[in-house]
Design a protein around this motif. Structure first.
Motif, PDB file in Angstrom:
ATOM      1  N   GLN A 268      33.428  49.558 -12.407  1.00  0.00           N
ATOM      2  CA  GLN A 268      33.694  48.403 -13.260  1.00  0.00           C
ATOM      3  C   GLN A 268      32.826  48.427 -14.511  1.00  0.00           C
ATOM      4  O   GLN A 268      31.903  49.243 -14.646  1.00  0.00           O
ATOM      5  CB  GLN A 268      33.501  47.111 -12.475  1.00  0.00           C
ATOM      6  CG  GLN A 268      32.127  46.931 -11.867  1.00  0.00           C
ATOM      7  CD  GLN A 268      32.093  45.813 -10.832  1.00  0.00           C
ATOM      8  OE1 GLN A 268      32.968  45.707  -9.965  1.00  0.00           O
ATOM      9  NE2 GLN A 268      31.080  44.962 -10.909  1.00  0.00           N
ATOM     10  N   ALA A 269      33.120  47.520 -15.429  1.00  0.00           N
ATOM     11  CA  ALA A 269      32.540  47.583 -16.781  1.00  0.00           C
ATOM     12  C   ALA A 269      31.026  47.458 -16.800  1.00  0.00           C
ATOM     13  O   ALA A 269      30.367  48.003 -17.695  1.00  0.00           O
ATOM     14  CB  ALA A 269      33.168  46.500 -17.649  1.00  0.00           C
ATOM     15  N   ASP A 270      30.421  46.750 -15.837  1.00  0.00           N
ATOM     16  CA  ASP A 270      28.975  46.531 -15.874  1.00  0.00           C
ATOM     17  C   ASP A 270      28.206  47.502 -14.988  1.00  0.00           C
ATOM     18  O   ASP A 270      27.020  47.296 -14.730  1.00  0.00           O
ATOM     19  CB  ASP A 270      28.641  45.090 -15.483  1.00  0.00           C
ATOM     20  CG  ASP A 270      29.078  44.732 -14.070  1.00  0.00           C
ATOM     21  OD1 ASP A 270      29.810  45.536 -13.443  1.00  0.00           O
ATOM     22  OD2 ASP A 270      28.701  43.637 -13.587  1.00  0.00           O
ATOM     23  N   ASP A 271      28.838  48.565 -14.525  1.00  0.00           N
ATOM     24  CA  ASP A 271      28.134  49.554 -13.710  1.00  0.00           C
ATOM     25  C   ASP A 271      27.195  50.398 -14.564  1.00  0.00           C
ATOM     26  O   ASP A 271      27.316  50.449 -15.799  1.00  0.00           O
ATOM     27  CB  ASP A 271      29.142  50.456 -12.983  1.00  0.00           C
ATOM     28  CG  ASP A 271      29.694  49.808 -11.720  1.00  0.00           C
ATOM     29  OD1 ASP A 271      28.935  49.087 -11.050  1.00  0.00           O
ATOM     30  OD2 ASP A 271      30.883  50.027 -11.410  1.00  0.00           O
ATOM     31  N   ASP A 272      26.258  51.086 -13.922  1.00  0.00           N
ATOM     32  CA  ASP A 272      25.318  51.927 -14.646  1.00  0.00           C
ATOM     33  C   ASP A 272      26.030  53.138 -15.243  1.00  0.00           C
ATOM     34  O   ASP A 272      27.150  53.476 -14.858  1.00  0.00           O
ATOM     35  CB  ASP A 272      24.167  52.361 -13.737  1.00  0.00           C
ATOM     36  CG  ASP A 272      24.636  53.199 -12.558  1.00  0.00           C
ATOM     37  OD1 ASP A 272      25.004  54.372 -12.762  1.00  0.00           O
ATOM     38  OD2 ASP A 272      24.652  52.683 -11.412  1.00  0.00           O
ATOM     39  N   ALA A 285      38.626  48.357 -17.552  1.00  0.00           N
ATOM     40  CA  ALA A 285      39.321  47.751 -18.691  1.00  0.00           C
ATOM     41  C   ALA A 285      39.160  46.228 -18.677  1.00  0.00           C
ATOM     42  O   ALA A 285      39.115  45.602 -17.611  1.00  0.00           O
ATOM     43  CB  ALA A 285      40.804  48.117 -18.652  1.00  0.00           C
ATOM     44  N   PRO A 286      39.064  45.602 -19.858  1.00  0.00           N
ATOM     45  CA  PRO A 286      38.981  44.139 -19.915  1.00  0.00           C
ATOM     46  C   PRO A 286      40.157  43.494 -19.185  1.00  0.00           C
ATOM     47  O   PRO A 286      41.313  43.844 -19.421  1.00  0.00           O
ATOM     48  CB  PRO A 286      39.041  43.846 -21.428  1.00  0.00           C
ATOM     49  CG  PRO A 286      38.506  45.093 -22.066  1.00  0.00           C
ATOM     50  CD  PRO A 286      38.984  46.218 -21.206  1.00  0.00           C
ATOM     51  N   GLY A 287      39.841  42.601 -18.266  1.00  0.00           N
ATOM     52  CA  GLY A 287      40.866  41.944 -17.471  1.00  0.00           C
ATOM     53  C   GLY A 287      40.953  42.458 -16.045  1.00  0.00           C
ATOM     54  O   GLY A 287      41.507  41.784 -15.170  1.00  0.00           O
ATOM     55  N   MET A 288      40.426  43.667 -15.786  1.00  0.00           N
ATOM     56  CA  MET A 288      40.431  44.196 -14.426  1.00  0.00           C
ATOM     57  C   MET A 288      39.534  43.341 -13.524  1.00  0.00           C
ATOM     58  O   MET A 288      38.488  42.839 -13.951  1.00  0.00           O
ATOM     59  CB  MET A 288      39.922  45.642 -14.393  1.00  0.00           C
ATOM     60  CG  MET A 288      40.953  46.671 -14.788  1.00  0.00           C
ATOM     61  SD  MET A 288      42.162  46.930 -13.466  1.00  0.00           S
ATOM     62  CE  MET A 288      43.245  48.121 -14.292  1.00  0.00           C
ATOM     63  N   LEU A 289      39.925  43.195 -12.273  1.00  0.00           N
ATOM     64  CA  LEU A 289      39.085  42.502 -11.314  1.00  0.00           C
ATOM     65  C   LEU A 289      37.833  43.329 -11.024  1.00  0.00           C
ATOM     66  O   LEU A 289      37.880  44.560 -11.057  1.00  0.00           O
ATOM     67  CB  LEU A 289      39.836  42.260  -9.998  1.00  0.00           C
ATOM     68  CG  LEU A 289      40.721  41.008  -9.920  1.00  0.00           C
ATOM     69  CD1 LEU A 289      41.922  41.124 -10.860  1.00  0.00           C
ATOM     70  CD2 LEU A 289      41.195  40.793  -8.483  1.00  0.00           C
ATOM     71  N   THR A 290      36.731  42.656 -10.754  1.00  0.00           N
ATOM     72  CA  THR A 290      35.551  43.353 -10.265  1.00  0.00           C
ATOM     73  C   THR A 290      35.770  43.708  -8.789  1.00  0.00           C
ATOM     74  O   THR A 290      36.707  43.215  -8.151  1.00  0.00           O
ATOM     75  CB  THR A 290      34.304  42.474 -10.379  1.00  0.00           C
ATOM     76  OG1 THR A 290      34.464  41.330  -9.523  1.00  0.00           O
ATOM     77  CG2 THR A 290      34.084  42.013 -11.817  1.00  0.00           C
ATOM     78  N   ARG A 291      34.895  44.530  -8.240  1.00  0.00           N
ATOM     79  CA  ARG A 291      35.022  44.877  -6.823  1.00  0.00           C
ATOM     80  C   ARG A 291      34.981  43.623  -5.955  1.00  0.00           C
ATOM     81  O   ARG A 291      35.779  43.497  -5.021  1.00  0.00           O
ATOM     82  CB  ARG A 291      33.908  45.849  -6.422  1.00  0.00           C
ATOM     83  CG  ARG A 291      34.095  47.258  -6.955  1.00  0.00           C
ATOM     84  CD  ARG A 291      33.004  48.193  -6.476  1.00  0.00           C
ATOM     85  NE  ARG A 291      31.690  47.849  -7.009  1.00  0.00           N
ATOM     86  CZ  ARG A 291      31.204  48.292  -8.157  1.00  0.00           C
ATOM     87  NH1 ARG A 291      31.928  49.119  -8.913  1.00  0.00           N
ATOM     88  NH2 ARG A 291      29.996  47.936  -8.574  1.00  0.00           N
ATOM     89  N   GLN A 292      34.069  42.695  -6.254  1.00  0.00           N
ATOM     90  CA  GLN A 292      33.978  41.485  -5.440  1.00  0.00           C
ATOM     91  C   GLN A 292      35.242  40.639  -5.573  1.00  0.00           C
ATOM     92  O   GLN A 292      35.717  40.050  -4.590  1.00  0.00           O
ATOM     93  CB  GLN A 292      32.753  40.669  -5.834  1.00  0.00           C
ATOM     94  CG  GLN A 292      32.484  39.484  -4.910  1.00  0.00           C
ATOM     95  CD  GLN A 292      32.289  39.900  -3.462  1.00  0.00           C
ATOM     96  OE1 GLN A 292      31.473  40.774  -3.161  1.00  0.00           O
ATOM     97  NE2 GLN A 292      33.062  39.310  -2.546  1.00  0.00           N
ATOM     98  N   GLU A 293      35.802  40.589  -6.768  1.00  0.00           N
ATOM     99  CA  GLU A 293      37.048  39.835  -6.940  1.00  0.00           C
ATOM    100  C   GLU A 293      38.192  40.477  -6.168  1.00  0.00           C
ATOM    101  O   GLU A 293      39.057  39.763  -5.618  1.00  0.00           O
ATOM    102  CB  GLU A 293      37.395  39.746  -8.430  1.00  0.00           C
ATOM    103  CG  GLU A 293      36.493  38.793  -9.209  1.00  0.00           C
ATOM    104  CD  GLU A 293      36.756  38.830 -10.703  1.00  0.00           C
ATOM    105  OE1 GLU A 293      36.565  37.786 -11.360  1.00  0.00           O
ATOM    106  OE2 GLU A 293      37.151  39.892 -11.240  1.00  0.00           O
ATOM    107  N   VAL A 294      38.213  41.808  -6.113  1.00  0.00           N
ATOM    108  CA  VAL A 294      39.229  42.491  -5.312  1.00  0.00           C
ATOM    109  C   VAL A 294      39.081  42.116  -3.842  1.00  0.00           C
ATOM    110  O   VAL A 294      40.060  41.796  -3.159  1.00  0.00           O
ATOM    111  CB  VAL A 294      39.130  44.023  -5.483  1.00  0.00           C
ATOM    112  CG1 VAL A 294      40.072  44.725  -4.500  1.00  0.00           C
ATOM    113  CG2 VAL A 294      39.449  44.437  -6.907  1.00  0.00           C
TER     114      VAL A 294
END
Length: 364
Positions: A268-272, A285-294
């Motif tokens: 996801q976007a905020d990963d290292d 991509a903007p709009g994709m769910l995060t792992r927790q949201e999935v």
């Protein structure tokens, strides 16, 4: 969002050297199995091929896909074309996103041989396969991307809701004890593939063995490699999933293990930055769910508890580490030459660190 053009549809390229087919024999065989084929097919090959090889056979009046094991690999248990074709054929009536299997060839006992291995042929699904990045031509907004993401997750949910008995696949798995078999099996594979320059994963394997759930949430058909680059999107409506590909690892097991496998690839976007370098699908991509949201969305859609998902997330990362290490070991032993594999040792060590971090944060 604009209507996608033909350039976005997944296409094959030239057949790689050493992986050519005897097309005259294959053509004759297919015409004996599939009615109405005309002319001689144009043969191309899809990229990849670390597992089963995928070819396009374009006849003047029909577009087909042929799948076969890698050349030189005869271990049927690892590349069982009969099993994959059976799973797809039986799933198709109850899970319509499986391509139609049209012919299956069994090599053993057939002379003269059409091919040096088993293979099967299916109809080609014409569409967009989302790979590392969503095509810019789609002009997706974050809202569009989120809609696509939910539709893809829904296909995994719908698969997990298929009754194996109704599909005629009740005998596909080994029943109770799936989680235990997976933890023991992947631990053994890692130990067998370990090299001197990678982590021993002992603490991760011990944690997984100690934290296995007392009960599996369900026994259902699981894909075992469900990712964005294994789905096909409708080229005229790219929100719509029209196909799910690569069924070679499908079995009956705990569905949360399947989700854990999928999320191991979910960068996801905020990963290292190191993890971002491993990304193979457009999950940042903007709009994709995060792992927790999935995880939360999956729990809402299925009704299964995801309260203990830490176990499945760590299992997914560990399983990925084993797969990467197996490739790295083959590279180190001189059996694989792709120079990119030289970086797989550091990736294995990174995945160990990622598992350790999740273990430290877990309340299990």
């Amino acid at each position: 969002m604009s209507t996608p053009n033909e350039s976005l549809i997944d296409v094959a390229g030239p057949v790689r050297g050493g992986e050519e087919l005897d097309i005259a024999r294959i053509d004759a065989y297919l015409k004996s199995q599939i009615g109405g084929l005309q002319g001689t097919p144009e043969v191309t090959q899809f990229p990849g091929g670390a597992s089963n090889l995928t070819y396009r056979l374009r006849y003047p009046n029909r577009d087909l896909i042929l799948r076969r094991p890698p050349f030189g690999h005869k271990a049927k248990s690892a590349h069982d074309m009969s099993r994959e074709a059976k799973v797809m054929s039986k799933l198709k009536p109850v899970y319509p996103w499986v391509p139609d299997v049209l012919a299956y060839y069994q090599h053993a006992g057939q002379e003269p041989a059409v091919m040096d291995s088993d293979f099967y042929v299916m109809d080609r699904l014409v569409g967009i396969i989302p790979r590392q990045n969503l095509p810019k031509e789609l002009n997706f907004t974050p809202e569009h991307t989120r809609k696509l993401c939910l539709n893809v997750i829904d296909k995994l949910v719908e698969l997990h809701k298929v009754d194996p008995a109704v599909a005629g696949l009740a005998d596909l798995g080994k029943g109770e004890g799936y989680v235990k078999r997976q933890i023991e099996g992947w631990s053994q594979r890692y130990s067998a593939a370990k090299t001197d320059d990678v982590s021993d994963f002992e603490s991760v394997m011990s944690w997984l063995a100690a934290k296995m759930p007392e009960r599996e949430v369900a026994h259902c058909i699981i894909h075992n490699d469900f990712r964005f680059d294994n789905v096909v999107l409708n080229p005229t409506n790219p929100f719509e999933v029209i196909g799910v590909l690569d069924w070679e690892m499908a079995t009956i097991g705990d569905p949360l293990m399947d989700l854990g496998n999928s999320l191991a690839y979910w960068v996801q976007a905020d990963d290292d930055e190191f993890f971002k370098m491993t990304r193979r699908q457009p999950t940042n991509a903007p709009g994709m769910l995060t792992r927790q949201e999935v995880i939360d969305y999956y729990g809402e859609r299925t009704g299964w508890s995801v309260a203990s998902f830490d176990f499945y997330a760590i299992y997914g990362l560990f399983r990925l580490a084993v797969i990467v290490q197996q490739i790295y070991r083959r590279y180190k032993d001189g059996h694989a030459r792709n120079p990119q594999f030289a970086t797989f040792g550091p990736l294995v060590n990174y995945l160990d660190q990622r598992c350790q971090k999740l273990i430290a944060q877990s309340k299990l």
